[in-house]
Design an enzyme around this catalytic site. Structure first.
Site, mmCIF file in Angstrom:
data_model
loop_
_atom_site.group_PDB
_atom_site.id
_atom_site.type_symbol
_atom_site.label_atom_id
_atom_site.label_comp_id
_atom_site.label_asym_id
_atom_site.label_seq_id
_atom_site.Cartn_x
_atom_site.Cartn_y
_atom_site.Cartn_z
ATOM 1 N N GLU A 174 44.361 35.762 1.220
ATOM 2 C CA GLU A 174 44.783 36.904 0.410
ATOM 3 C C GLU A 174 45.414 37.998 1.272
ATOM 4 O O GLU A 174 45.053 39.171 1.186
ATOM 5 C CB GLU A 174 43.583 37.444 -0.388
ATOM 6 C CG GLU A 174 43.001 36.395 -1.307
ATOM 7 C CD GLU A 174 41.874 36.887 -2.208
ATOM 8 O OE1 GLU A 174 41.151 37.814 -1.825
ATOM 9 O OE2 GLU A 174 41.723 36.318 -3.307
ATOM 10 N N ARG A 188 44.519 25.061 -6.490
ATOM 11 C CA ARG A 188 43.739 25.995 -5.652
ATOM 12 C C ARG A 188 42.338 25.466 -5.367
ATOM 13 O O ARG A 188 41.798 25.698 -4.282
ATOM 14 C CB ARG A 188 43.677 27.355 -6.362
ATOM 15 C CG ARG A 188 42.682 28.301 -5.764
ATOM 16 C CD ARG A 188 42.855 29.689 -6.300
ATOM 17 N NE ARG A 188 41.692 30.504 -5.987
ATOM 18 C CZ ARG A 188 41.563 31.771 -6.313
ATOM 19 N NH1 ARG A 188 42.532 32.382 -6.979
ATOM 20 N NH2 ARG A 188 40.487 32.464 -5.989
ATOM 21 N N LYS A 228 32.064 29.684 -0.430
ATOM 22 C CA LYS A 228 31.691 30.181 -1.764
ATOM 23 C C LYS A 228 31.079 29.044 -2.576
ATOM 24 O O LYS A 228 31.474 27.884 -2.415
ATOM 25 C CB LYS A 228 32.918 30.740 -2.485
ATOM 26 C CG LYS A 228 33.404 32.074 -1.918
ATOM 27 C CD LYS A 228 34.431 32.748 -2.825
ATOM 28 C CE LYS A 228 34.900 34.055 -2.189
ATOM 29 N NZ LYS A 228 35.799 34.854 -3.049
ATOM 30 N N ASP A 247 36.387 30.888 -7.494
ATOM 31 C CA ASP A 247 36.015 32.243 -7.102
ATOM 32 C C ASP A 247 34.955 32.836 -8.020
ATOM 33 O O ASP A 247 35.266 33.684 -8.843
ATOM 34 C CB ASP A 247 37.273 33.135 -7.108
ATOM 35 C CG ASP A 247 37.042 34.438 -6.359
ATOM 36 O OD1 ASP A 247 35.983 34.572 -5.734
ATOM 37 O OD2 ASP A 247 37.917 35.309 -6.412
ATOM 38 N N GLU A 294 27.865 31.067 0.157
ATOM 39 C CA GLU A 294 28.164 32.449 -0.252
ATOM 40 C C GLU A 294 28.133 32.536 -1.771
ATOM 41 O O GLU A 294 28.814 31.777 -2.457
ATOM 42 C CB GLU A 294 29.548 32.868 0.269
ATOM 43 C CG GLU A 294 29.948 34.280 -0.145
ATOM 44 C CD GLU A 294 31.325 34.710 0.389
ATOM 45 O OE1 GLU A 294 31.623 34.466 1.580
ATOM 46 O OE2 GLU A 294 32.103 35.292 -0.390
ATOM 47 N N GLU A 328 31.525 40.618 -10.337
ATOM 48 C CA GLU A 328 32.982 40.739 -10.487
ATOM 49 C C GLU A 328 33.507 40.045 -11.747
ATOM 50 O O GLU A 328 34.240 40.637 -12.529
ATOM 51 C CB GLU A 328 33.673 40.172 -9.242
ATOM 52 C CG GLU A 328 35.188 40.182 -9.361
ATOM 53 C CD GLU A 328 35.902 39.677 -8.122
ATOM 54 O OE1 GLU A 328 35.231 39.342 -7.124
ATOM 55 O OE2 GLU A 328 37.139 39.614 -8.160
#
Ligand code: GCV
Length: 665
Positions: A273, A323, A347, A352, A374, A380
């Site tokens: 990112e 992705r 993750k 995400d 993670e 979020e």
């Protein structure tokens, strides 16, 4: 008395019963004057006094009246590192541990047990951590803002300065009480002033912070800017194989450790990112991570390298790029080449932190590399700490997932703890949900995720319910019936959130950038690789061997299961398959009817959560009650908006009516 500026969350003790005898402390094998032991005794004193009314007497100073019980703290090799054995009796309580952290955790175990209803003489537990590293990752920026923060501003930073005050110590107490032993204080997106955290400008304050943490058994970590040689070193490259760059890092790390000997190491987000990384120089992720690992090794430091690397400038028209594949594609090939003080932080899912994703195939896909799981307790994509979403059941599912990476000990919990491969480094990290709000977590009930993550990372065998009950008992001390109501609310909440948001594992459909509230096509024609591919016939991403081939990144058993819509777990169906709206699910419902039903149900069940909360009105402290009530009002608006936008979207796409004839727009 000055009004409390912040709550003490689960460490706000109230009288549980009246103890009959005061305590004295006896140490055997541990020195009294070390800060960790002193803090452990402080915590015992505070806990036992406030919970039972008895005192902890300093026999050297205080006048002793009557008999005393003894808190006896003993060093023993028979308890594993950081573990403890606590046992109460009529004479007092014994804590046995092999190191100071174990003592601290043992004391907090005693307090927890008493707060949950045991008498001091009944206390009994033997435990040692499942994971070597149990970490919190703050995404706090130095201007005081928090990336994806939903509970105020940072309590570590303000106007590019580091804040140290009473709150810092309370924070350390909370973390120690749930077994956290490492904290990264700054955002992984390291920019501006944060790049200078590794310079003289901040060493004094960081040293103080590392000591406050260290005194509670916590190691301080920093997020690192991979381009530091350029940004603060004045060089024109940060190529990890460049001799000058390596020399720069050697000097820098020496300078850092001269001033911050307690520093645990660094967390690095590279090539992700927009953050710089080794790819710019044609190097691999391993080249970058190992270079830093080698440089920090003499100081006992570790490098935690994130695997959140993917192409964020994808063309949505391109259905071949996926992705979800990226982490595995970038990291698997170099398995076995990462150095032993490097940990890859992965993750939980390949995308995400969505409300439902499969487990990342990298977890256990890597067989010869230190790995860390993670997760994100900052909500979020799961409701911004407005909507109630107790995430521990989600984390449990991840931990319990069989990767098939080995004939035994193949769950994610096995892999990240080091049990599968026998490695010493690994564990769990959470993107934390705290800020400087009065209640730390915005929504008072979101503290259950904070508490729960710590407890779960310490003991991955604990159930979601057990953790919820502990947190409720410590925080609110409700009568049984009401405790059951709150526990049930927590346990239902994730599924409810899932029902009114994106269906069957497809994820996203959120308002771009903020990630709160619905926008079904918000990310559909964007560069982020986050598509649902809905048309008038069906929805979902074909990630099978005929599609992007993502399913084949798993070991055979899982690959086969996911590859076939008949065996793919229903809750992940649209993650792996493009499915017609008329497809009949195992429940006998068509896909479209499932979408309608689950959205109507989700909204209704959210309303029931709010009703349940109202039923606790007189038993929850008024301010906390009102704060949460306001959140439920907002959650209901959100659930309604999600329900109606998602249902209308699919009704308009498919032209298929709801069998139950409910209102769809
Ligand atoms: C810290 C997601 C979030 C970003 C975050 C990133 C990451 O993309 O939206 O805010 O950046 O994950 O995990 O690095």
């Amino acid at each position: 008395m000055e009004e409390a500026k912040w709550t003490k969350m689960w460490l706000d003790y109230h009288r549980i019963y009246d103890g009959d005898m005061d305590f004295k402390v006896a140490l055997d094998g541990f020195a009294e004057d070390t800060a960790v032991i002193a803090n452990a005794i402080f915590e015992f004193r505070k806990g036992i006094e406030e919970l039972t009314g008895v005192k902890v007497i300093d026999v050297r100073k205080d006048r002793v009246i009557g008999n005393l019980k003894t808190l006896s703290i003993k060093k023993t090799d028979s308890v594993p590192p950081e573990g403890y054995r606590v046992a109460g009796s009529d004479d007092g309580i014994t804590v046995e541990a092999s190191d100071e952290r174990g003592v601290l955790y043992g004391i907090f175990s005693i307090i927890r047990q008493i707060a949950c209803g045991k008498r001091a003489e009944e206390v009994a537990e033997e435990a040692s951590p499942s994971n070597p590293l149990r970490m919190m990752n703050h995404w706090d920026n130095m201007d005081g803002s928090i990336e994806r923060g939903y509970s105020g501003e940072s309590f570590f930073f303000e106007k590019d300065e580091i804040i140290i005050n009473d709150r810092t110590r309370d924070y350390a107490r909370f973390m120690a009480s749930i077994g956290i032993n490492g904290v990264v204080i700054n955002n992984v997106n390291v920019k501006g002033a944060a790049s200078y955290l590794i310079t003289d400008r901040y060493f004094d304050r960081l040293e103080s912070l590392s000591e406050i943490f260290g005194d509670y058994g916590i190691r301080l970590f920093l997020s690192l800017n991979f381009a530091s040689p350029i940004e603060i070193g004045g060089m024109d490259t940060c190529d990890p194989l460049d001799r000058e760059v390596i020399k720069w890092w050697e000097d820098k790390i020496k300078e850092i450790y001269d001033r911050l000997p307690l520093l645990g190491g660094f967390l690095v987000k590279a090539d992700s990112e927009g953050r710089p990384g080794p790819f710019t120089y044609g190097r691999t992720q391993a080249d970058g991570a190992n270079m830093l690992g080698d440089v920090i090794k003499p100081y006992g430091g570790i490098i935690i390298w994130r695997c959140f690397v993917y192409n964020c400038t994808q063309d949505w028209r391109d259905t071949k790029i996926d992705r979800a594949r990226a982490g595995y594609d970038y990291f698997k090939e170099q398995d076995g080449t990462y150095h032993d003080n490097v940990i890859l932080q992965i993750k939980n899912g390949p995308m995400d932190f969505q409300i439902r994703e499969p487990v990342s195939p990298l977890l256990g896909g890597l067989k010869r590399t230190n790995q860390m799981l993670e997760v994100q307790i900052a909500q979020e994509y799961t409701g911004h700490q407005i909507d109630l979403c107790y995430l521990i059941p989600l984390f449990k599912e991840v931990l319990d997932f069989h990767t098939f990476c080995s004939p035994e000990k193949d769950t994610v919990a096995d892999v990240v703890s080091g049990r599968t491969m026998g490695n010493a480094l690994g564990g769990m990290a959470a993107v934390i949900n705290t800020g400087n709000d009065i209640n730390w977590t915005g929504n008072d009930l979101a503290a259950a995720n904070l508490y729960g993550f710590g407890r779960l990372s310490f003991d991955t065998e604990l159930s979601s319910e057990k953790i919820a009950r502990e947190w409720i008992a410590m925080t609110y001390r409700l009568p049984d019936k009401e405790a059951d109501i709150l526990c049930s609310m927590l346990l239902r909440s994730r599924e409810i959130y899932e029902k009114y948001t994106s269906p069957l594992g497809i994820g996203w459909m959120v308002t771009p950038n903020t990630h709160y509230g619905p926008s079904v096509d918000g990310y559909e024609y964007s560069r982020w690789g986050t598509y649902h591919r809905a048309d008038h016939l069906g929805i979902g991403v074909d990630r099978t061997d005929k599609g992007t081939g993502y399913a084949q990144q798993y070991y055979e058993q899982n690959a086969e299961m996911y590859n076939d819509p008949a065996t793919c777990p229903q809750e992940l169906l649209l993650f792996f398959h493009h499915i017609p709206y008329t497809f009949e699910l195992k429940t006998g419902k068509t896909l479209i009817q499932h979408i309608y039903d689950s959205h109507f149900e989700g909204e209704e069940e959210a309303r029931k959560l709010a009703v349940d909360w109202d039923s606790l009105k007189d038993l929850i402290p008024e301010e906390a009650f009102e704060r949460v009530k306001e959140r439920f009002d907002l959650q209901l608006d959100n659930a309604r908006e999600w329900r109606d936008q998602v249902n209308s979207y699919f009704f308009r796409k498919s032209g298929i009516a709801d069998k139950k004839g409910r209102t769809i727009y």
